[in-house]
Enzyme design. Structure first.
Site, PDB file in Angstrom:
ATOM      1  N   ASP B  94      54.232  69.675  32.883  1.00 21.30           N
ATOM      2  CA  ASP B  94      54.498  68.376  33.081  1.00 21.30           C
ATOM      3  C   ASP B  94      55.387  67.753  32.098  1.00 21.30           C
ATOM      4  O   ASP B  94      56.134  68.352  31.645  1.00 21.30           O
ATOM      5  CB  ASP B  94      52.886  67.657  32.785  1.00 21.30           C
ATOM      6  CG  ASP B  94      52.600  67.754  31.254  1.00 21.30           C
ATOM      7  OD1 ASP B  94      53.453  68.442  30.580  1.00 21.30           O
ATOM      8  OD2 ASP B  94      51.675  67.415  30.930  1.00 21.30           O
ATOM      9  N   SER B  95      55.533  66.373  32.319  1.00 20.09           N
ATOM     10  CA  SER B  95      56.874  65.942  31.682  1.00 20.09           C
ATOM     11  C   SER B  95      56.655  65.362  30.022  1.00 20.09           C
ATOM     12  O   SER B  95      57.341  65.153  29.319  1.00 20.09           O
ATOM     13  CB  SER B  95      57.274  64.400  32.407  1.00 20.09           C
ATOM     14  OG  SER B  95      56.241  63.455  32.211  1.00 20.09           O
ATOM     15  N   GLY B  97      54.820  62.773  29.436  1.00 18.94           N
ATOM     16  CA  GLY B  97      54.580  61.415  29.642  1.00 18.94           C
ATOM     17  C   GLY B  97      53.152  61.059  29.228  1.00 18.94           C
ATOM     18  O   GLY B  97      52.773  60.206  28.729  1.00 18.94           O
ATOM     19  N   ASP B 148      57.375  59.833  33.418  1.00 25.22           N
ATOM     20  CA  ASP B 148      56.681  58.557  34.116  1.00 25.22           C
ATOM     21  C   ASP B 148      55.553  57.984  33.363  1.00 25.22           C
ATOM     22  O   ASP B 148      55.316  58.563  32.317  1.00 25.22           O
ATOM     23  CB  ASP B 148      55.924  59.057  35.404  1.00 25.22           C
ATOM     24  CG  ASP B 148      54.852  59.891  35.212  1.00 25.22           C
ATOM     25  OD1 ASP B 148      54.915  60.965  34.203  1.00 25.22           O
ATOM     26  OD2 ASP B 148      53.752  59.840  35.748  1.00 25.22           O
ATOM     27  N   GLN B 191      53.636  56.630  41.351  1.00 21.32           N
ATOM     28  CA  GLN B 191      52.600  55.579  40.702  1.00 21.32           C
ATOM     29  C   GLN B 191      52.356  54.572  41.572  1.00 21.32           C
ATOM     30  O   GLN B 191      52.605  54.391  42.608  1.00 21.32           O
ATOM     31  CB  GLN B 191      53.375  55.281  39.166  1.00 21.32           C
ATOM     32  CG  GLN B 191      53.339  56.416  38.405  1.00 21.32           C
ATOM     33  CD  GLN B 191      52.067  57.073  37.976  1.00 21.32           C
ATOM     34  OE1 GLN B 191      50.949  56.437  38.160  1.00 21.32           O
ATOM     35  NE2 GLN B 191      51.923  58.129  37.053  1.00 21.32           N
ATOM     36  N   ASP B 268      45.567  70.215  39.439  1.00 18.46           N
ATOM     37  CA  ASP B 268      45.426  70.993  38.043  1.00 18.46           C
ATOM     38  C   ASP B 268      44.285  70.233  37.449  1.00 18.46           C
ATOM     39  O   ASP B 268      44.143  68.848  37.631  1.00 18.46           O
ATOM     40  CB  ASP B 268      46.585  70.936  37.174  1.00 18.46           C
ATOM     41  CG  ASP B 268      46.688  69.622  36.531  1.00 18.46           C
ATOM     42  OD1 ASP B 268      47.044  68.735  37.242  1.00 18.46           O
ATOM     43  OD2 ASP B 268      46.540  69.509  35.345  1.00 18.46           O
ATOM     44  N   CYS B 306      28.307  85.236  43.276  1.00 12.81           N
ATOM     45  CA  CYS B 306      29.896  85.396  42.565  1.00 12.81           C
ATOM     46  C   CYS B 306      30.060  86.924  42.490  1.00 12.81           C
ATOM     47  O   CYS B 306      29.269  87.427  41.756  1.00 12.81           O
ATOM     48  CB  CYS B 306      29.914  84.566  41.281  1.00 12.81           C
ATOM     49  SG  CYS B 306      31.511  84.494  40.539  1.00 12.81           S
ATOM     50  N   CYS B 308      32.647  87.605  40.352  1.00  6.77           N
ATOM     51  CA  CYS B 308      33.752  87.937  39.016  1.00  6.77           C
ATOM     52  C   CYS B 308      32.954  88.879  37.910  1.00  6.77           C
ATOM     53  O   CYS B 308      31.941  89.264  38.118  1.00  6.77           O
ATOM     54  CB  CYS B 308      33.985  86.398  38.452  1.00  6.77           C
ATOM     55  SG  CYS B 308      32.745  85.973  37.361  1.00  6.77           S
ATOM     56  N   CYS B 311      30.002  87.597  36.212  1.00  6.51           N
ATOM     57  CA  CYS B 311      28.580  87.607  36.926  1.00  6.51           C
ATOM     58  C   CYS B 311      28.247  89.016  37.426  1.00  6.51           C
ATOM     59  O   CYS B 311      26.960  89.260  37.702  1.00  6.51           O
ATOM     60  CB  CYS B 311      28.843  86.775  38.264  1.00  6.51           C
ATOM     61  SG  CYS B 311      28.919  84.944  37.874  1.00  6.51           S
ATOM     62  N   HIS B 337      34.559  82.867  34.813  1.00  5.77           N
ATOM     63  CA  HIS B 337      33.666  82.411  35.844  1.00  5.77           C
ATOM     64  C   HIS B 337      34.148  81.221  36.518  1.00  5.77           C
ATOM     65  O   HIS B 337      34.466  80.981  37.682  1.00  5.77           O
ATOM     66  CB  HIS B 337      32.206  82.511  35.401  1.00  5.77           C
ATOM     67  CG  HIS B 337      31.364  81.795  36.632  1.00  5.77           C
ATOM     68  ND1 HIS B 337      31.072  82.510  37.665  1.00  5.77           N
ATOM     69  CD2 HIS B 337      31.122  80.627  36.756  1.00  5.77           C
ATOM     70  CE1 HIS B 337      30.489  81.635  38.645  1.00  5.77           C
ATOM     71  NE2 HIS B 337      30.518  80.582  38.026  1.00  5.77           N
TER      72      HIS B 337
END
Lengths: 371, 371
Positions: B94-95, B97, B148, B191, B268, B306, B308, B311, B337
């Site tokens: 990210d910036s 900001g 931004d 924005q 994200d 699951c 993973c 699990c 998980h």
């Protein structure tokens, strides 16, 4: 029949150190061995798979902590400690005695056992030698310990004598209470402080009861190293050659090597995992306090002579950043390295015994480590 | 030539969602994708190898935090962020900001940039749009962000308009300052708050400057979900079809699915990693607060559906014990998980788009998750 069997493979012609194997219900252990400590049913920050990558064959877990939380009944319901924590290799549990005695004013010793208050919530508890075995029977470790008193250093001769004699009586009671001798090997614990005749008395009394293995307790409790080595040198020859010997709570590299030279087969210590979480690595060139500013732009690995996951993939500069930023990965990476370092040290020690050159190895290791 | 290329593979006939690929200097990313957050050059508690097991293709790291500690010059000396943190797949930064504006009274915005004080030591700093790009050039992520201002919710129309117009000017300055457009793709950030006409203005102004991808900022900042979905539904159709669209800071399972349906390709959020460290798991049956007493003797996995590592190997009872005992392994197992859960959710979303049944998938998922 005993749950474990010790096989003495050879003794080092140069040092007298023992090379052996311990056959357990959860695999074979090459000795001498260092056992990583998993106090609360986890070797802090590590998975079982990571411990296997570094060829850990046996880990230690603490009865007092597991009794307090989550409770041994819960672990028994889960199918035992191995299953609960997903570790299918050998486990050793201590008796809880050391932790209970460390509670200081929170505990009171009587012949029947020890009254104490929980360090977690202040609740009242009582552990007898029988109870310590009952808890360990529930946990299901391959090797378990008699309930003993570890006398502090320094202690008066008369106190230590009375204490070791009670420890003998407790060991006998524990053996009688042990429900699964064919599945879990119960060790006696030699006490006697820094008094050699008391060490002799303790060893003889315990051997009379007869255990499949013997621990040496009450060392590395604050005494100078020469005294510890001297008492150890006196004690190990008293013990049977066909049973494993476990020096409790010892784990600095020099103590491991000196212990092996004096005939010890098994060791455990929180040192490598504890200093890791504090940002200190054990390396072939001595300790590296990676938090220090000197490593800020050091793009070399923690230990240039190490082939562990951490050293193959990360720089001191990166690990220092993680330490400073309080990132969990810092603990993981340094713990992984430190345990690898000690397990690899013991591997090299075993090779040196095999080749009758352990004293040469020691000299070389010490000079590089700065000892 | 741009550092990345977006390929639109198809749109879901049932929902209009996009299936695509982003080709980056560090591998191909199947979209829509969720990006785990590695704020301080580490996805908290995880190794890169563990992220690869769950098929993470791109992670996000935070410019503000890395600028503060360990500093972008250090990371540049280390050979860039990929090498520093041992991650050879794609990275987005990210910036800075958003973090700078979150400092509240510690910062002051002027046309030239933002004056602020460090959250670590109170030291004075100034970040301009050019400086934000310079830092990101040093870090070397595959995808980087324009500097931004993310206007808070709620904000007055006039403030949001002035703010987005400055964000446009900053985006232009950032593009001109960008040294490596062929190695790092710089996104513009749309924005405009909750005002649709301002979203239109922002998108149009940024497209005029022309970026290889567009982020949508200023959503999921406290507004009700229907408003967020409505503004999103207005905004994505404004953006070019042949460029990726990234909805910043969004990561609850329902927001991911609703975002994908409205044409978003990238997401994200710290949610899965943050709630993991607090002892909460995302499962196919909703959230499981494993710390709760109800799981004390629950020997089933966090999520029975699951596969993973967590699990497959550990029970809720064991993980609860680790949480209660403040063990690092608790954070590791639940983080592992939760990230697996979200990455697998996006995998299932991509399959549903491919098979033109994303609305059916959504209905089924919501009913099981309890939404």
């Amino acid at each position: 029949m005993s749950a474990i069997r010790y096989e003495l493979i050879k003794t080092c012609k140069q040092s007298g150190a023992r090379l052996g194997k311990i056959y357990t219900p959860h695999g074979v252990i090459d000795t001498p061995i260092f056992m990583p400590v998993g106090t609360q049913a986890t070797v802090k920050s590590m998975t079982p798979e990571e411990l296997k990558v570094m060829d850990a064959r046996i880990i230690l877990s603490n009865t007092y902590h597991l009794y307090m939380r989550p409770g041994h009944e819960l672990i028994e319901k889960a199918g035992g400690l191995h299953k609960f924590m997903n570790w299918d290799r050998a486990i050793l549990t201590d008796s809880g005695g050391f932790q209970v005695f460390s509670l200081g004013p929170l505990r009171k010793i009587v012949e029947e056992g020890v009254h104490f208050r929980s360090h977690l919530d202040g609740s009242k508890h009582f552990i007898s030698p029988e109870k310590a075995i009952e808890i360990q029977n529930s946990l299901g470790a391959d090797i378990i310990m008699s309930f003993d008193e570890c006398a502090p250093y320094p202690s008066e001769y008369n106190y230590v004598k009375k204490s070791l004699e009670r420890t003998t009586r407790w060991a006998k009671r524990g053996k009688e209470a042990h429900k699964y001798p064919e599945k879990q090997a119960l060790f006696g614990i030699v006490q006697g402080g820094m008094y050699k005749d008391l060490r002799t008395q303790s060893a003889n009394e315990l051997m009379e009861i007869d255990f499949p293995g013997y621990s040496i307790g009450g060392l590395s409790v604050g005494e100078p190293k020469p005294i510890m080595y001297d008492v150890l040198e006196h004690t190990t020859p008293l013990l049977p050659k066909d049973k494993p010997r476990y020096l409790m709570g010892v784990g600095s590299p020099d103590d491991l090597i000196e212990g092996v030279i004096r005939g010890v087969d098994m060791f455990d210590c929180v040192l490598p995992t504890r200093i890791a979480r504090n940002g200190t690595a054990m390396t072939s060139q001595g300790k590296v306090v990676v938090r220090n500013a000197t490593y800020q732009e050091d793009f070399t690995p923690l230990d240039p002579n190490c082939n562990c996951y951490t050293c193959k993939n990360y720089s001191r500069a990166y690990i220092r950043h993680l330490v400073k930023a309080n990132e969990i990965l810092a603990s993981r990476l340094i713990t992984n390295h430190n345990l690898h370092f000690l397990l690899n040290l013991m591997h090299e020690v075993r090779t040196a015994i095999k080749e009758d050159r352990l004293l040469d190895f020691k000299k070389d290791f010490y000079s590089k480590y700065g000892l």
